[in-house]
Scaffold this motif. Structure first.
Motif, PDB file in Angstrom:
ATOM      1  N   ALA A 256       0.839  -1.157   0.084  1.00 18.11           N
ATOM      2  CA  ALA A 256      -0.071   0.239   0.013  1.00 18.11           C
ATOM      3  C   ALA A 256       1.103   1.201  -0.107  1.00 18.11           C
ATOM      4  O   ALA A 256       0.442   2.323  -0.220  1.00 18.11           O
ATOM      5  CB  ALA A 256      -1.057  -0.045   1.383  1.00 18.11           C
ATOM      6  N   HIS A 257       2.289   1.136   0.108  1.00 20.18           N
ATOM      7  CA  HIS A 257       3.070   2.291   0.330  1.00 20.18           C
ATOM      8  C   HIS A 257       4.202   2.042  -0.660  1.00 20.18           C
ATOM      9  O   HIS A 257       3.853   2.051  -2.062  1.00 20.18           O
ATOM     10  CB  HIS A 257       3.681   2.401   1.907  1.00 20.18           C
ATOM     11  CG  HIS A 257       4.421   3.643   2.357  1.00 20.18           C
ATOM     12  ND1 HIS A 257       4.308   4.816   1.521  1.00 20.18           N
ATOM     13  CD2 HIS A 257       5.091   3.802   3.436  1.00 20.18           C
ATOM     14  CE1 HIS A 257       5.016   5.849   2.100  1.00 20.18           C
ATOM     15  NE2 HIS A 257       5.287   5.175   3.169  1.00 20.18           N
ATOM     16  N   GLY A 258       5.300   2.084  -0.243  1.00 16.15           N
ATOM     17  CA  GLY A 258       6.554   2.201  -1.215  1.00 16.15           C
ATOM     18  C   GLY A 258       6.734   0.519  -2.032  1.00 16.15           C
ATOM     19  O   GLY A 258       7.120   0.738  -3.227  1.00 16.15           O
TER      20      GLY A 258
ATOM     21  N   LYS B  66     -15.745  -5.377  -5.636  1.00 11.02           N
ATOM     22  CA  LYS B  66     -15.358  -5.500  -4.276  1.00 11.02           C
ATOM     23  C   LYS B  66     -15.238  -6.770  -3.600  1.00 11.02           C
ATOM     24  O   LYS B  66     -14.722  -6.879  -2.540  1.00 11.02           O
ATOM     25  CB  LYS B  66     -16.769  -4.773  -3.568  1.00 11.02           C
ATOM     26  CG  LYS B  66     -16.803  -3.255  -3.800  1.00 11.02           C
ATOM     27  CD  LYS B  66     -15.849  -2.528  -2.970  1.00 11.02           C
ATOM     28  CE  LYS B  66     -15.686  -0.986  -3.611  1.00 11.02           C
ATOM     29  NZ  LYS B  66     -14.176  -0.448  -3.637  1.00 11.02           N
TER      30      LYS B  66
ATOM     31  N   ARG C 158      -6.338  -4.677  -6.747  1.00 11.88           N
ATOM     32  CA  ARG C 158      -6.473  -3.356  -6.973  1.00 11.88           C
ATOM     33  C   ARG C 158      -5.668  -2.695  -7.676  1.00 11.88           C
ATOM     34  O   ARG C 158      -4.468  -3.321  -8.039  1.00 11.88           O
ATOM     35  CB  ARG C 158      -5.954  -2.227  -5.438  1.00 11.88           C
ATOM     36  CG  ARG C 158      -7.151  -2.411  -4.326  1.00 11.88           C
ATOM     37  CD  ARG C 158      -6.833  -1.690  -3.335  1.00 11.88           C
ATOM     38  NE  ARG C 158      -8.068  -1.258  -2.594  1.00 11.88           N
ATOM     39  CZ  ARG C 158      -8.031  -0.490  -1.784  1.00 11.88           C
ATOM     40  NH1 ARG C 158      -7.153   0.537  -1.590  1.00 11.88           N
ATOM     41  NH2 ARG C 158      -9.245  -0.404  -1.045  1.00 11.88           N
ATOM     42  N   LEU C 159      -5.826  -1.834  -8.516  1.00 12.34           N
ATOM     43  CA  LEU C 159      -5.142  -1.138  -9.371  1.00 12.34           C
ATOM     44  C   LEU C 159      -3.837  -0.654  -8.880  1.00 12.34           C
ATOM     45  O   LEU C 159      -3.894   0.460  -8.489  1.00 12.34           O
ATOM     46  CB  LEU C 159      -5.905  -0.210 -10.184  1.00 12.34           C
ATOM     47  CG  LEU C 159      -5.471  -0.055 -11.852  1.00 12.34           C
ATOM     48  CD1 LEU C 159      -5.501  -1.486 -12.551  1.00 12.34           C
ATOM     49  CD2 LEU C 159      -6.321   0.913 -12.543  1.00 12.34           C
TER      50      LEU C 159
ATOM     51  N   GLY D  98      -0.488   1.518  -8.195  1.00  7.49           N
ATOM     52  CA  GLY D  98      -0.124   2.633  -8.661  1.00  7.49           C
ATOM     53  C   GLY D  98      -1.134   3.654  -8.994  1.00  7.49           C
ATOM     54  O   GLY D  98      -0.917   4.863  -9.469  1.00  7.49           O
ATOM     55  N   PHE D  99      -2.364   3.231  -8.489  1.00  9.53           N
ATOM     56  CA  PHE D  99      -3.646   4.179  -8.394  1.00  9.53           C
ATOM     57  C   PHE D  99      -4.045   4.498  -7.289  1.00  9.53           C
ATOM     58  O   PHE D  99      -4.122   3.646  -6.563  1.00  9.53           O
ATOM     59  CB  PHE D  99      -4.482   3.574  -9.454  1.00  9.53           C
ATOM     60  CG  PHE D  99      -4.599   4.164 -10.896  1.00  9.53           C
ATOM     61  CD1 PHE D  99      -3.771   3.716 -11.848  1.00  9.53           C
ATOM     62  CD2 PHE D  99      -5.717   5.000 -11.050  1.00  9.53           C
ATOM     63  CE1 PHE D  99      -3.771   4.215 -13.169  1.00  9.53           C
ATOM     64  CE2 PHE D  99      -5.856   5.457 -12.439  1.00  9.53           C
ATOM     65  CZ  PHE D  99      -5.012   5.200 -13.401  1.00  9.53           C
TER      66      PHE D  99
ATOM     67  N   HIS E  14      -4.671   7.570  -4.016  1.00 10.10           N
ATOM     68  CA  HIS E  14      -3.699   8.126  -3.088  1.00 10.10           C
ATOM     69  C   HIS E  14      -4.639   8.731  -1.758  1.00 10.10           C
ATOM     70  O   HIS E  14      -5.547   9.139  -2.093  1.00 10.10           O
ATOM     71  CB  HIS E  14      -2.428   9.377  -3.639  1.00 10.10           C
ATOM     72  CG  HIS E  14      -1.368   9.461  -2.705  1.00 10.10           C
ATOM     73  ND1 HIS E  14      -1.707  10.525  -1.558  1.00 10.10           N
ATOM     74  CD2 HIS E  14      -0.309   9.000  -2.831  1.00 10.10           C
ATOM     75  CE1 HIS E  14      -0.683  10.371  -1.178  1.00 10.10           C
ATOM     76  NE2 HIS E  14       0.674   9.631  -1.663  1.00 10.10           N
ATOM     77  N   ARG E  15      -3.823   8.617  -0.799  1.00 10.04           N
ATOM     78  CA  ARG E  15      -4.912   9.222   0.481  1.00 10.04           C
ATOM     79  C   ARG E  15      -4.889  10.555   0.230  1.00 10.04           C
ATOM     80  O   ARG E  15      -5.742  11.300   0.813  1.00 10.04           O
ATOM     81  CB  ARG E  15      -4.173   8.543   1.822  1.00 10.04           C
ATOM     82  CG  ARG E  15      -4.589   9.464   3.055  1.00 10.04           C
ATOM     83  CD  ARG E  15      -5.945   8.915   3.489  1.00 10.04           C
ATOM     84  NE  ARG E  15      -6.246   7.448   3.756  1.00 10.04           N
ATOM     85  CZ  ARG E  15      -5.860   7.091   4.839  1.00 10.04           C
ATOM     86  NH1 ARG E  15      -5.655   7.661   5.809  1.00 10.04           N
ATOM     87  NH2 ARG E  15      -6.203   5.697   4.973  1.00 10.04           N
TER      88      ARG E  15
ATOM     89  N   TYR F  14     -16.036   4.759 -12.074  1.00 14.62           N
ATOM     90  CA  TYR F  14     -15.602   4.017 -10.827  1.00 14.62           C
ATOM     91  C   TYR F  14     -14.429   4.834 -10.105  1.00 14.62           C
ATOM     92  O   TYR F  14     -14.330   5.445  -9.258  1.00 14.62           O
ATOM     93  CB  TYR F  14     -15.124   2.698 -10.868  1.00 14.62           C
ATOM     94  CG  TYR F  14     -14.586   2.076  -9.794  1.00 14.62           C
ATOM     95  CD1 TYR F  14     -15.316   1.497  -8.579  1.00 14.62           C
ATOM     96  CD2 TYR F  14     -12.965   2.175  -9.256  1.00 14.62           C
ATOM     97  CE1 TYR F  14     -14.631   0.952  -7.369  1.00 14.62           C
ATOM     98  CE2 TYR F  14     -12.529   1.508  -8.248  1.00 14.62           C
ATOM     99  CZ  TYR F  14     -13.467   0.915  -7.398  1.00 14.62           C
ATOM    100  OH  TYR F  14     -12.811   0.555  -6.256  1.00 14.62           O
TER     101      TYR F  14
ATOM    102  N   ARG G 132     -14.403   8.063  -7.285  1.00 17.28           N
ATOM    103  CA  ARG G 132     -13.592   8.039  -6.250  1.00 17.28           C
ATOM    104  C   ARG G 132     -12.148   8.974  -6.344  1.00 17.28           C
ATOM    105  O   ARG G 132     -11.385   8.900  -5.505  1.00 17.28           O
ATOM    106  CB  ARG G 132     -13.051   6.669  -5.958  1.00 17.28           C
ATOM    107  CG  ARG G 132     -14.150   5.699  -5.562  1.00 17.28           C
ATOM    108  CD  ARG G 132     -13.983   4.486  -5.548  1.00 17.28           C
ATOM    109  NE  ARG G 132     -14.984   3.563  -5.139  1.00 17.28           N
ATOM    110  CZ  ARG G 132     -16.268   3.278  -5.961  1.00 17.28           C
ATOM    111  NH1 ARG G 132     -16.280   3.968  -7.084  1.00 17.28           N
ATOM    112  NH2 ARG G 132     -17.323   2.657  -5.681  1.00 17.28           N
TER     113      ARG G 132
ATOM    114  N   ASN H 187      -0.482   7.297  -9.476  1.00 19.70           N
ATOM    115  CA  ASN H 187       0.499   7.872  -8.256  1.00 19.70           C
ATOM    116  C   ASN H 187       1.973   7.764  -8.412  1.00 19.70           C
ATOM    117  O   ASN H 187       2.198   7.221  -9.716  1.00 19.70           O
ATOM    118  CB  ASN H 187       0.125   7.432  -6.960  1.00 19.70           C
ATOM    119  CG  ASN H 187       0.340   5.663  -6.905  1.00 19.70           C
ATOM    120  OD1 ASN H 187       1.497   5.286  -7.273  1.00 19.70           O
ATOM    121  ND2 ASN H 187      -0.669   5.175  -6.233  1.00 19.70           N
TER     122      ASN H 187
ATOM    123  N   ASP I 104       4.131   5.794  -8.060  1.00 17.89           N
ATOM    124  CA  ASP I 104       4.711   4.453  -8.277  1.00 17.89           C
ATOM    125  C   ASP I 104       4.127   3.913  -9.614  1.00 17.89           C
ATOM    126  O   ASP I 104       4.698   2.914 -10.175  1.00 17.89           O
ATOM    127  CB  ASP I 104       3.964   3.445  -7.281  1.00 17.89           C
ATOM    128  CG  ASP I 104       4.807   3.629  -5.760  1.00 17.89           C
ATOM    129  OD1 ASP I 104       5.863   3.947  -5.710  1.00 17.89           O
ATOM    130  OD2 ASP I 104       4.035   3.656  -4.845  1.00 17.89           O
TER     131      ASP I 104
END
Ligand code: CMC
Length: 435
Positions: free
Chosen positions: A269-271, A300, A305-306, A308-309, A311-312, A358, A362, A367, A369
């Motif tokens: 979810a991060h780096g 769902k 998840r896609l 690299g797509f 961001h918080r 979608y 949202r 992002n 990455d």
């Protein structure tokens, strides 16, 4: 310095006080914050914010993100300008000291970093203790943590001189340690740093050079890598930076705090997302399979998840992804890989996703990455090193934020509270009466 929002207050009805007035604080730009430090004392209630979506945990002068507009500033300068006009060490200087360096200041800084790049020979022995297939992030976590055993004097974190030495050491040694981790996994001899190279050039030399022949650094690759470093240098209070601050808030060694930051960065979810993006593009395989993966990302019941797509903070195009997208075109063209299939899939995936309800509803955009892995792969950097490169570049941000925290008079040990939902106190049951 923060002002107190011109005496404005927020009123809250909670707990044993009917109405509590809370001070509003303003930064230089960005949303105001409500100061809830006395909330518990005044009302007997806590706030609840898992994931810290509405919580400012500190004051900081280093990095500002406007997620709605897709703006990222370091010390007030736009990331696009820094990526175009500076090299990585210049950006490091800016992040650490608050101002862009003069020529003399930069030369002194570069010299200082260059002459801290070697690691103690025992570090090489420690690395030799790993299995050959150890993930470089595991090696990095361990070796950066191990630096705390080599530099005891840095444990006096209240001495600014000691803090600055630790800062130089970490920025200088990260490329060395990351490349040692790679060389070990490849079964090749360790390469020592060479002071004649630039920061990025030296990393390429230690990654791809071998002792039996001279290694010529390709300036195109070095520049592309340097730009990737710049784009990852800092990103305000993300998970890994908050981890560094939390560990550092206890007074722990900076090497231990950065090691914890590396651990936090590793997750997908991060780096870890840059590694996951390239794997995902490989799985997609061809442009005609994209709709299938988009469908899965929206389902769902499917954990996919896609990568690299999204961001918080960014609810717009991540400006770093914008720079990397053009950089990917440029670098792959220069490397004679203009027809790189993964780049073609990524571009088309982005196009389709951005037109999809979608993703639009949202506000999910590429992002940092999304394109970085494609560039790194084109440079023949193995996938397992992608997050290690992110860690290497983020070290300056982590250590700058750690320094800022140590100097902050309002800093306290980080200690969140909780909403307890377990059993209330009850009588102990002896074993023979259980079940
Ligand atoms: N693919 C499909 N749906 C997504 C995605 C995605 N990549 N990202 C978010 N969503 C959906 C999510 O399912 C949710 O939908 P709903 O409202 O219907 O439940 C909505 O968008 C909001 O997502 P969230 O998970 O509540 O958002 P978050 O702020 O907690 O998570 C994120 C942010 C980056 C963890 C997430 O977008 C994600 O997992 N992205 C993929 C991994 C990734 O690229 N990470 C790199 C982040 S940037 C660099 C870094 O931090 O290192």
């Amino acid at each position: 310095m923060t002002n107190t929002g011109n005496g404005r207050t927020a009123k809250l009805e909670a707990g044993h006080n009917q109405v509590t007035e809370l001070q509003i604080m303003s930064g230089s730009v960005g949303p105001d914050v409500i100061d809830i430090r006395k909330l518990y004392a005044q009302t007997g209630t806590f706030t609840y914010d898992p994931g810290f979506t509405s919580t400012a945990a500190c004051q900081s002068k280093i990095t500002y993100i406007d997620g709605d507009e897709g703006v990222l500033l370091h010390r007030g300068y736009r990331i696009e300008d820094l990526a175009e006009h500076c090299d990585f060490l210049e950006v490091c200087y800016l992040i650490l000291y608050g101002e862009l360096p003069t020529e003399a200041e930069k030369a002194k800084f570069v010299h200082g970093v260059t002459y801290h790049t070697m690691v103690h020979e025992q570090i090489l022995n420690l690395i030799r203790g790993f299995r050959r297939d150890a993930h470089p992030m595991a090696v990095l976590i361990a070796m950066v943590g191990a630096l705390s055993a080599f530099y005891h004097e840095d444990l006096d974190i209240n001495d600014p001189h000691n803090r600055m030495i630790a800062t130089y050491r970490l920025i200088a040694k990260m490329p060395t340690i990351a490349s040692l981790a790679y060389k070990y996994s490849a079964g090749q001899p360790f390469m020592y740093p060479q002071n004649r190279h630039t920061y990025a050039g030296n990393f390429l030399h230690m990654m791809f050079g071998v002792p039996c022949e001279p290694y010529e650094v390709d300036p195109v690759l070095a520049k592309a890598l340097d730009r990737i470093f710049i784009l990852h240098a800092d990103h305000e209070q993300n998970a890994s930076t908050s981890t560094v601050r939390l560990v550092g808030s206890t007074g722990a060694s900076p090497y231990a705090a950065i090691s914890a930051g590396i651990a936090s960065l590793w997750g997908p979810a991060h780096g870890g997302a840059n590694e996951a993006v390239v794997q995902m593009l490989g799985e997609v395989g061809s442009v005609d399979k994209i709709p299938e993966f988009i469908k899965r990302a929206k389902d769902k019941d499917d954990p996919f998840r896609l990568m690299g797509f999204g961001h918080r903070v960014y609810k717009n195009y991540d400006p770093r992804a914008g720079v990397l997208k053009s950089s990917a075109d440029e670098v792959l063209e220069l490397l004679g890989q203009g027809d790189n299939p993964k780049l073609a899939i990524a571009r088309e995936l982005e196009r389709i996703a951005l037109e999809d309800d979608y993703f639009q509803e949202r506000k999910l955009f590429p992002n940092v990455d999304f394109y970085s892995g494609i560039i790194l792969e084109a440079m023949h950097i193995p996938t397992s090193m992608f997050t290690a490169i992110f860690a290497l570049a983020r070290t300056v941000g982590w250590i700058a934020q750690w320094n800022e925290m140590v100097e902050d008079p309002e800093q306290k040990i980080g200690r969140p509270r909780q909403l307890y939902t377990g059993p209330a106190q009850r009588a102990f049951v002896p074993m023979d009466q259980r079940g």
